[in-house]
Scaffold this active site. Structure first.
Site, PDB file in Angstrom:
ATOM      1  N   CYS A   1      12.246  -2.438  16.546  1.00 32.77           N
ATOM      2  CA  CYS A   1      12.611  -1.105  17.113  1.00 32.77           C
ATOM      3  C   CYS A   1      14.120  -1.251  17.695  1.00 32.77           C
ATOM      4  CB  CYS A   1      11.674  -0.611  18.224  1.00 32.77           C
ATOM      5  SG  CYS A   1      12.103   0.941  19.125  1.00 32.77           S
TER       6      CYS A   1
ATOM      7  N   ASN B   1      -8.359   9.704   4.847  1.00 38.39           N
ATOM      8  CA  ASN B   1      -7.248   9.300   3.955  1.00 38.39           C
ATOM      9  C   ASN B   1      -5.924   9.272   5.004  1.00 38.39           C
ATOM     10  OD1 ASN B   1      -9.360   9.271   2.259  1.00 38.39           O
ATOM     11  ND2 ASN B   1      -8.580  11.027   1.382  1.00 38.39           N
TER      12      ASN B   1
ATOM     13  N   HIS C   1      -7.435   8.845  10.398  1.00 34.65           N
ATOM     14  CA  HIS C   1      -7.201   7.432  10.550  1.00 34.65           C
ATOM     15  C   HIS C   1      -5.579   7.180  10.288  1.00 34.65           C
ATOM     16  CE1 HIS C   1     -11.538   6.519   9.043  1.00 34.65           C
ATOM     17  NE2 HIS C   1     -11.370   6.907  10.578  1.00 34.65           N
TER      18      HIS C   1
ATOM     19  N   ALA D   1     -14.454  14.984  -7.478  1.00 34.39           N
ATOM     20  CA  ALA D   1     -13.770  15.950  -6.636  1.00 34.39           C
ATOM     21  C   ALA D   1     -12.435  17.080  -7.313  1.00 34.39           C
ATOM     22  CB  ALA D   1     -13.116  15.485  -5.381  1.00 34.39           C
TER      23      ALA D   1
ATOM     24  N   ARG E   1       0.993  -1.272  -0.121  1.00 33.10           N
ATOM     25  CA  ARG E   1       0.099  -0.019   0.077  1.00 33.10           C
ATOM     26  C   ARG E   1       0.846   1.116   0.027  1.00 33.10           C
ATOM     27  NH1 ARG E   1      -4.765   0.047   4.079  1.00 33.10           N
ATOM     28  NH2 ARG E   1      -5.521   1.394   2.722  1.00 33.10           N
TER      29      ARG E   1
ATOM     30  N   CYS F   1      14.086  -0.329  21.438  1.00 32.71           N
ATOM     31  CA  CYS F   1      13.760  -1.373  22.709  1.00 32.71           C
ATOM     32  C   CYS F   1      13.322  -2.887  21.889  1.00 32.71           C
ATOM     33  CB  CYS F   1      12.354  -0.733  23.217  1.00 32.71           C
ATOM     34  SG  CYS F   1      10.880  -1.177  22.199  1.00 32.71           S
TER      35      CYS F   1
HETATM   36  P1  OAD Z   1     -15.533   4.701   0.769  1.00 31.51           P
HETATM   37  O1  OAD Z   1     -14.685   3.960  -0.416  1.00 31.51           O
HETATM   38  O2  OAD Z   1     -16.446   4.106   1.498  1.00 31.51           O
HETATM   39  O3  OAD Z   1     -16.379   5.800  -0.290  1.00 31.51           O
HETATM   40  C1  OAD Z   1     -15.518   6.498  -1.310  1.00 31.51           C
HETATM   41  C2  OAD Z   1     -16.547   7.631  -1.650  1.00 31.51           C
HETATM   42  O4  OAD Z   1     -16.195   8.380  -2.818  1.00 31.51           O
HETATM   43  C3  OAD Z   1     -18.087   6.946  -2.422  1.00 31.51           C
HETATM   44  O5  OAD Z   1     -19.057   7.506  -1.488  1.00 31.51           O
HETATM   45  C4  OAD Z   1     -17.823   7.472  -3.944  1.00 31.51           C
HETATM   46  O6  OAD Z   1     -19.260   7.443  -4.625  1.00 31.51           O
HETATM   47  C5  OAD Z   1     -16.956   8.545  -3.754  1.00 31.51           C
HETATM   48  N1  OAD Z   1     -16.167   8.855  -4.958  1.00 31.51           N
HETATM   49  C6  OAD Z   1     -15.390   7.853  -5.663  1.00 31.51           C
HETATM   50  N2  OAD Z   1     -14.729   8.495  -6.588  1.00 31.51           N
HETATM   51  C7  OAD Z   1     -14.962  10.007  -6.520  1.00 31.51           C
HETATM   52  C8  OAD Z   1     -14.604  11.234  -7.106  1.00 31.51           C
HETATM   53  N3  OAD Z   1     -13.771  10.890  -8.060  1.00 31.51           N
HETATM   54  N4  OAD Z   1     -14.792  12.190  -6.664  1.00 31.51           N
HETATM   55  C9  OAD Z   1     -15.598  12.297  -5.752  1.00 31.51           C
HETATM   56  N5  OAD Z   1     -16.380  11.310  -4.714  1.00 31.51           N
HETATM   57  C10 OAD Z   1     -15.716  10.048  -5.250  1.00 31.51           C
HETATM   58  O7  OAD Z   1     -14.235   5.609   1.389  1.00 31.51           O
HETATM   59  P2  OAD Z   1     -14.263   6.424   2.726  1.00 31.51           P
HETATM   60  O8  OAD Z   1     -15.689   6.814   3.045  1.00 31.51           O
HETATM   61  O9  OAD Z   1     -13.109   7.346   2.672  1.00 31.51           O
HETATM   62  O10 OAD Z   1     -11.181   3.504   7.610  1.00 31.51           O
HETATM   63  O11 OAD Z   1     -14.283   5.087   3.806  1.00 31.51           O
HETATM   64  C11 OAD Z   1     -14.112   5.630   5.296  1.00 31.51           C
HETATM   65  C12 OAD Z   1     -13.077   4.774   5.873  1.00 31.51           C
HETATM   66  O12 OAD Z   1     -13.782   3.304   5.749  1.00 31.51           O
HETATM   67  C13 OAD Z   1     -11.830   4.688   5.642  1.00 31.51           C
HETATM   68  O13 OAD Z   1     -11.099   5.844   5.917  1.00 31.51           O
HETATM   69  C14 OAD Z   1     -11.190   3.501   5.958  1.00 31.51           C
HETATM   70  C15 OAD Z   1     -12.621   2.451   5.773  1.00 31.51           C
HETATM   71  O14 OAD Z   1     -12.988   1.493   6.757  1.00 31.51           O
HETATM   72  C16 OAD Z   1     -10.047   3.381   8.057  1.00 31.51           C
HETATM   73  O15 OAD Z   1      -9.042   2.823   7.386  1.00 31.51           O
HETATM   74  C17 OAD Z   1      -9.834   3.145   9.666  1.00 31.51           C
END
Ligand code: OAD
Length: 252
Positions: A150, A104, A121, A234, A72, A153
């Site tokens: 590490c 992100n 996150h 976006a 990643r 430690c």
């Molecule tokens: P998701 O993958 O759940 O959602 C991504 C969103 O972006 C969706 O609503 C898409 O429709 C939208 N999308 C895709 N391409 C786009 C673009 N070009 N412009 C605008 N919008 C677009 O991702 P998150 O909501 O970020 O947590 O997920 C939240 C969290 O879920 C993450 O941070 C992660 C995961 O569990 C952890 O890692 C703790």
């Protein structure tokens, strides 16, 4: 680009706002080439992250989890901020207070030049020791194929990201809540707004009286509660908003 319709109401808020808060999710980075979490080619589908992104999995099989994060990290090193990240970085200079709260871990807001960022996150470019808490930059540890230990430690070094079942970092969360409670304008961008507690921030902003605008390629669970929904990428919508903000503010 020109097909995006910005309402007069939003233009008024863009002109008069002193504090703007932006909440971003994986869709923000889609145009940079970072796979979203729940999209068709989401990371989740390929790697069953719930089995890897948790502390027990790491302690049981640190090399496997380390290798997944190495992969990643490579994806993120190879990509660049997109026009949306750069537009937000420029907008920061237009308003008295401008905060980004991001889910992100890709560090792209910072690489684009944004300064005030709450990383809910974590950040995949940082690592820390589970034993003594000492931080390590990626370049100090990512070359290693197996999970590193590490030098101070002997504890295992892990990526500084929030895993399933873990608390959000308190300072980042508190900063994000404060920025949501005290803004005139709040953007929720590229997030499916389903993962709590982060997903409560647009609701907090709305309840606190902000004008709440969602930018997404499709409707989300939150859309019905937003004051305005801009359907689009976006990376395309934000440069339009930046241009309008600059024009409106220069006329003040
Ligand atoms: P998701 O993958 O759940 O959602 C991504 C969103 O972006 C969706 O609503 C898409 O429709 C939208 N999308 C895709 N391409 C786009 C673009 N070009 N412009 C605008 N919008 C677009 O991702 P998150 O909501 O970020 O947590 O997920 C939240 C969290 O879920 C993450 O941070 C992660 C995961 O569990 C952890 O890692 C703790």
């Amino acid at each position: 680009m020109s097909s995006i319709k910005i309402s007069d109401r939003l233009k008024n808020v863009l002109r008069s706002a002193t504090r703007v808060t932006v909440f971003t999710g994986a869709g923000m980075s889609a145009e940079s080439g970072v796979p979203t979490f729940r999209g068709v080619d989401g990371i989740w589908k390929k790697f069953k992250p719930e089995e890897l992104a948790n502390f027990d999995a790491f302690m049981k099989n640190p090399d496997l989890v380390w290798e997944w994060y190495k992969h990643r990290k490579q994806i993120i090193t190879d990509i660049k901020p997109n026009a949306g990240h750069y537009a937000l970085a420029e907008m920061e200079a237009l308003y008295r207070k401008f905060s980004i709260i991001t889910q992100n871990i890709d560090n792209l807001h910072r690489r684009a030049g944004s300064k005030e960022i709450f990383e809910l996150h974590g950040n995949i470019e940082r690592n820390y020791c589970v034993g003594c808490g000492k931080f390590y930059e990626n370049q100090e540890v990512t070359e290693q194929k197996r999970a590193p230990h590490c030098p101070a430690c002997g504890g295992l070094i892990r990526p500084d990201v929030v895993w399933f079942g873990e608390m959000l970092p308190a300072d980042e969360w508190n900063g994000g809540v404060e920025a949501s409670e005290h803004c005139d304008l709040f953007f929720s961008i590229g997030t499916s707004a389903v993962v709590f507690p982060a997903a409560s921030l647009p609701q907090i902003a709305k309840a606190s009286g902000a004008y709440v605008v969602e930018i997404n390629i499709e409707q989300t669970d939150f859309s019905a509660r937003a004051d305005e929904v801009l359907i689009g990428k976006a990376a395309e919508v934000l440069p339009v908003i930046l241009k309008i903000s600059k024009e409106l503010i220069s006329q003040k």
